[in-house]
Design a protein around this motif. Sequence first.
Motif, PDB file in Angstrom:
ATOM      1  N   GLY A 236       0.810  -1.208   0.000  1.00 17.99           N
ATOM      2  CA  GLY A 236       0.000   0.000   0.000  1.00 17.99           C
ATOM      3  C   GLY A 236       0.847   1.263   0.000  1.00 17.99           C
ATOM      4  N   ARG A 237       1.922   1.251   0.781  1.00 17.73           N
ATOM      5  CA  ARG A 237       2.799   2.427   0.812  1.00 17.73           C
ATOM      6  C   ARG A 237       3.458   2.660  -0.548  1.00 17.73           C
ATOM      7  NH1 ARG A 237       3.795   0.305   6.030  1.00 17.73           N
ATOM      8  NH2 ARG A 237       5.665  -0.828   5.344  1.00 17.73           N
ATOM      9  N   CYS A 238       3.889   1.574  -1.203  1.00 20.84           N
ATOM     10  CA  CYS A 238       4.493   1.711  -2.535  1.00 20.84           C
ATOM     11  C   CYS A 238       3.508   2.286  -3.539  1.00 20.84           C
ATOM     12  CB  CYS A 238       5.002   0.349  -3.022  1.00 20.84           C
ATOM     13  SG  CYS A 238       6.568  -0.193  -2.302  1.00 20.84           S
ATOM     14  N   THR A 243       1.351   6.711  -6.884  1.00 18.65           N
ATOM     15  CA  THR A 243       0.288   7.623  -7.312  1.00 18.65           C
ATOM     16  C   THR A 243       0.712   9.073  -7.151  1.00 18.65           C
ATOM     17  OG1 THR A 243      -1.439   6.011  -6.738  1.00 18.65           O
ATOM     18  CG2 THR A 243      -2.092   8.323  -6.894  1.00 18.65           C
ATOM     19  N   GLY A 244       1.316   9.384  -6.012  1.00 18.76           N
ATOM     20  CA  GLY A 244       1.774  10.751  -5.787  1.00 18.76           C
ATOM     21  C   GLY A 244       2.817  11.188  -6.797  1.00 18.76           C
ATOM     22  N   VAL A 247       1.154  11.731 -10.367  1.00 13.80           N
ATOM     23  CA  VAL A 247       0.426  13.000 -10.484  1.00 13.80           C
ATOM     24  C   VAL A 247       1.403  14.169 -10.515  1.00 13.80           C
ATOM     25  CG1 VAL A 247      -1.224  14.520  -9.339  1.00 13.80           C
ATOM     26  CG2 VAL A 247      -1.643  12.053  -9.402  1.00 13.80           C
ATOM     27  N   ALA A 248       2.405  14.123  -9.638  1.00 17.40           N
ATOM     28  CA  ALA A 248       3.389  15.203  -9.620  1.00 17.40           C
ATOM     29  C   ALA A 248       4.181  15.260 -10.922  1.00 17.40           C
ATOM     30  CB  ALA A 248       4.340  15.011  -8.438  1.00 17.40           C
ATOM     31  N   GLY A 249       4.539  14.105 -11.461  1.00 20.21           N
ATOM     32  CA  GLY A 249       5.298  14.071 -12.704  1.00 20.21           C
ATOM     33  C   GLY A 249       4.528  14.648 -13.874  1.00 20.21           C
ATOM     34  N   VAL A 250       3.263  14.282 -14.004  1.00 18.19           N
ATOM     35  CA  VAL A 250       2.453  14.812 -15.102  1.00 18.19           C
ATOM     36  C   VAL A 250       2.215  16.306 -14.925  1.00 18.19           C
ATOM     37  CG1 VAL A 250       0.140  14.774 -16.105  1.00 18.19           C
ATOM     38  CG2 VAL A 250       1.349  12.634 -15.711  1.00 18.19           C
ATOM     39  N   LEU A 271       9.346   7.816 -13.914  1.00 20.38           N
ATOM     40  CA  LEU A 271      10.067   6.545 -13.897  1.00 20.38           C
ATOM     41  C   LEU A 271       9.993   5.906 -12.511  1.00 20.38           C
ATOM     42  CD1 LEU A 271      13.202   7.548 -15.991  1.00 20.38           C
ATOM     43  CD2 LEU A 271      11.602   5.705 -16.564  1.00 20.38           C
ATOM     44  N   GLY A 272      10.182   6.707 -11.468  1.00 20.04           N
ATOM     45  CA  GLY A 272      10.071   6.178 -10.115  1.00 20.04           C
ATOM     46  C   GLY A 272       8.676   5.665  -9.811  1.00 20.04           C
ATOM     47  N   ALA A 273       7.658   6.375 -10.302  1.00 18.51           N
ATOM     48  CA  ALA A 273       6.283   5.951 -10.069  1.00 18.51           C
ATOM     49  C   ALA A 273       6.006   4.591 -10.701  1.00 18.51           C
ATOM     50  CB  ALA A 273       5.321   6.992 -10.636  1.00 18.51           C
ATOM     51  N   SER A 274       6.446   4.402 -11.927  1.00 18.00           N
ATOM     52  CA  SER A 274       6.218   3.127 -12.604  1.00 18.00           C
ATOM     53  C   SER A 274       6.938   1.986 -11.895  1.00 18.00           C
ATOM     54  CB  SER A 274       6.686   3.222 -14.064  1.00 18.00           C
ATOM     55  OG  SER A 274       6.462   2.008 -14.736  1.00 18.00           O
TER      56      SER A 274
END
Length: 320
Positions: A236-238, A243-244, A247-250, A271-274
């Motif tokens: 869940g934390r990952c 998600t954060g 959204v921040a990247g876009v 990249l980190g989000a994926s």
Amino acid sequence: MSPRRNGERPVVPEAEFGSYYGRPVLNPPTWRTTDIAGYLFLGGLAGASSLLGAGAHATRLDRLARVAKLGAAGAAGLSLVALVHDLGRPARFLNMLRVCKPTSPMSVGSWLLAGYVPLAGAAAASDLTGKLPRIGAAATAGAAALGPAVASYTGVLISDTAVPAWHTGYREMPYLFAGSAATAAGGLGLLGAPAGQAGPARVLATAGVAGELAALELMRHRAGTVAECYRDGPAGRCLRAATGLSVAGVAGAHLGRGRRFAHALSGLALLGASCLTRIGLFRAGVASAEDPKYTVLPQRERLATQRSQAQGRPAAASGG
């Protein structure tokens, strides 16, 4: 012990979720987190980058095309290394190529990689050296044709298992993987290409984030009790962090349009989000296999639904 609604008292304690000798109902995945989560992430990055590279090649965005092609070749090679490392020795991967079984995602995926990796490598080598441009263009087109399957087949692969968190999401998992792959490829393009050529990468990242978040939310909604694995604990934390960052990247890519530094930061975030999405999905699967509740409760829910449908009335909520 409190009486039941009909006034009867139970003669045995409420059942607990356990198994013989305290062992789980299912054997949890023995795959290494670093190898397999990395394999899932890198394969998606490679497949979507080939699509981005082919589009940039066709529209003569040379710098973006080079970044995408090199990224696809590098990620494809590293994903194959991660897979072979988890298997233990290269011969085991080669053994999977002895037959082609269309009903087996692992067999189909092995053949996809065997065809895709040389094409991605040839496209990158031709672009980097400037030699054999026609062969390079053909390899670019071939890698792009296989790219969507390479990006999404791993979603089919893990959902074709008995692991509750993965199998429950078999409808949405390929779309989730495709969206995450687009997020990563768009992030790579934003990171490596000049600001003037980053438009297609920005569009791809935006579409990827939208598709990824929609598929993840739909999967959680349909998963019932198993959705806890995607909300709680390390998984869940990952996923919340992913998600954060998405959204921040876009947001950074659009607000910082034309600014090289803003694009680079946005690309790193995407990249980190994926990557975190793949780690979160992997950990959710392991958690669901280790707790018997996530095997037993969905079975009870399905049985209750089948009985209620046979009797023509709504299913009652199943309890622990």
